[in-house]
Design an enzyme around this catalytic site. Structure first.
Site, short mmCIF file in Angstrom:
data_model
loop_
_atom_site.label_atom_id
_atom_site.label_comp_id
_atom_site.label_asym_id
_atom_site.label_seq_id
_atom_site.Cartn_x
_atom_site.Cartn_y
_atom_site.Cartn_z
CD GLU A 163 6.41 4.28 7.81
OE1 GLU A 163 5.18 4.17 7.96
OE2 GLU A 163 7.05 5.30 8.12
CG ASN A 205 12.49 4.48 3.69
OD1 ASN A 205 13.66 4.67 4.00
ND2 ASN A 205 11.53 5.37 3.94
CG HIS A 242 11.69 9.79 11.60
ND1 HIS A 242 11.85 11.04 11.05
CD2 HIS A 242 11.10 9.03 10.65
CE1 HIS A 242 11.37 11.02 9.80
NE2 HIS A 242 10.92 9.82 9.54
CD GLU A 271 11.17 9.04 5.90
OE1 GLU A 271 10.49 9.33 6.89
OE2 GLU A 271 10.76 8.29 4.99
CG ASP A 273 13.17 13.77 12.22
OD1 ASP A 273 13.28 12.63 12.73
OD2 ASP A 273 12.12 14.16 11.69
#
Ligand code: XIL
Length: 428
Positions: A163, A205, A242, A271, A273
């Site tokens: 990030e 990432n 996400h 990750e 979701d």
């Protein structure tokens, strides 16, 4: 070509056998392992991918949790236990107990481990948060070196930097104490990681890098292109993915994945979701990954909705009591269909088997309605034949025979002494 089609054949037959739904006393020539197509990990592996989940170490004592983890997934990411505040709580005092527990749990069961994460502006230990300048740069590099060395040989891919780019229209770096040590902090971290663990894939990432048109996506893309051009050691890009109402899945996601891959890096969905867990959206994500040869695998960020960092959004594949949600079925089906051709094989292998059967027959648990199935294989270089013998039990409650043959598409070949009919199972 033949082997792919024969794999497809096996999946259809095994799926039917698993449903306990074939006529009695039949035998089929099929190929592939008996577990193919029945769990996320096995199905992803059939496509040369992994299917992983974030794991919270303190939940490993919850048997409902570990039952699903061990059954479904073949890759693990520590949800918090490898972060800087967890692994170096005091400067130069490293703490690996919680992370090692997860790594041991995974590796002892044949799951691979993604390392998350070596350098990040967030979840830093207090001592690091208050540092700056060259002291911070040195502390960061020491952290990368120590942690990557500790896990060397046990982590297949590291999120080296997490990030580091800003949201919004700038396309530039996020301000942070690490960024203020100099713009080259990211490549310095990658070089330190490579030196410490030459065998691990090194990933950058980030989140909100899914939409190809977004400035942040382009900013990361330009950095990776520059790294590749200058020989900075980077192997992969992680897309957190996400997805939620503010940052939804978009149809150019596949373009994003393939564009990064074209730079000469692997891409991984790290990750995943999805707010509301739309089955269609989950399916699209899986199809997009399967469509990009360098998309190595998918990690969902937790197992049950109640495990999610965004539990109220119910974004995962299992509900709070561990039951599979429609999104699970969509993901499994997408993994199984994948790039499998839909045309059935037309010819069996002509080259004769040269080796005697090597695998002992395996006996899966009885299917619903009391059916049983045994599978044995006969392998030779370039192919193999599996024999599936299915014995049907009494019809399951509420079942009625269906006179139509199994679905078209991938199917078993060379069946004998049976009738290709199946019995419908009631919806679960
Ligand atoms: C989250 C964890 O899921 C939470 O338990 C923790 O409180 C905060 O971090 N991006 C990342 C992950 O890279 O490390 C974050 O994980 C979620 C967002």
């Amino acid at each position: 070509m033949r082997s792919t089609r024969w794999k497809a054949a096996s999946r259809a037959a095994i799926a039917l056998a698993g449903a306990g739904a074939l006529a009695a006393g039949m035998a089929l020539f099929v190929t592939a392992p008996a577990s193919a197509g029945t769990t996320l990990g096995a199905s992803a592996a059939e496509k040369g991918r992994y299917f992983g989940t974030a794991v919270a170490g303190f939940k490993l004592s919850d048997s409902a949790y570990t039952t699903i983890l061990n059954r479904e997934f073949n890759s693990v990411t520590a949800e918090n236990e490898m972060k800087m505040n967890a692994t170096e709580p005091q400067q130069n005092q490293f703490s690996y107990g919680a992370a090692d527990q997860i790594v041991n749990h995974a590796r002892s069961r044949g799951m691979s481990v993604r390392g998350h994460t070596l350098a990040w502006h967030s979840q830093q230990p207090g001592w690091m948060e208050s540092m700056s300048g060259s002291a911070l740069r040195q502390a960061m590099l020491n952290h990368v070196t120590q942690v990557a060395t500790h896990f060397r040989g046990r982590v297949v891919a590291w999120d080296v930097v997490n990030e580091a780019f800003a949201d919004g229209s700038s396309g530039g770096r996020r301000d942070s104490n690490l960024q203020r040590t100099g713009n080259d902090w990211i490549e310095a971290a990658f070089r330190a990681a490579r030196a410490a663990d030459p065998g691990a894939k090194l990933c950058y990432n980030d989140y909100n890098t899914d939409n190809w048109t977004h400035a942040k996506t382009q900013g990361v893309y330009n950095m990776v292109r520059d790294f590749k051009a200058r020989g900075v050691p980077i192997d992969c890009v992680g897309f957190q993915s996400h997805f939620n109402n503010d940052s939804p899945y978009v149809s150019n996601y596949r373009t994003t994945l393939s564009s990064f891959a074209a730079l000469g890096v692997d891409v991984q969905i790290t990750e995943l979701d999805i707010q509301g867990a739309s089955a269609n959206t989950y399916r699209s994500v899986v199809e997009d990954c399967l469509a990009v040869a360098r998309c190595n695998g998918i990690t969902v960020w937790g197992i049950r909705d109640s495990d999610s960092w965004r539990a109220s959004q119910t974004p995962l594949l299992f509900n709070n009591n561990g039951s599979k949600k429609p999104a699970y079925d969509a993901v499994l089906a997408a993994l199984n269909n994948g790039t499998t051709p839909t045309d059935p094989p037309t010819d069996p292998p002509t080259d004769p088997p040269t080796d005697p059967p090597t695998d002992p027959p395996t006996t899966p648990p009885p299917g619903r309605g009391g059916s049983t199935a045994t599978v044995s294989t006969n392998q030779w270089p370039g192919g193999f034949v599996a024999t599936v013998r299915v014995t049907a039990g009494p019809p399951a409650l509420g079942c009625s025979p269906v006179s139509t043959p199994p679905p078209t598409g991938p199917s078993a070949t060379k069946p004998w002494s049976h009738t290709l009919a199946r019995t419908a199972l009631p919806a679960t």
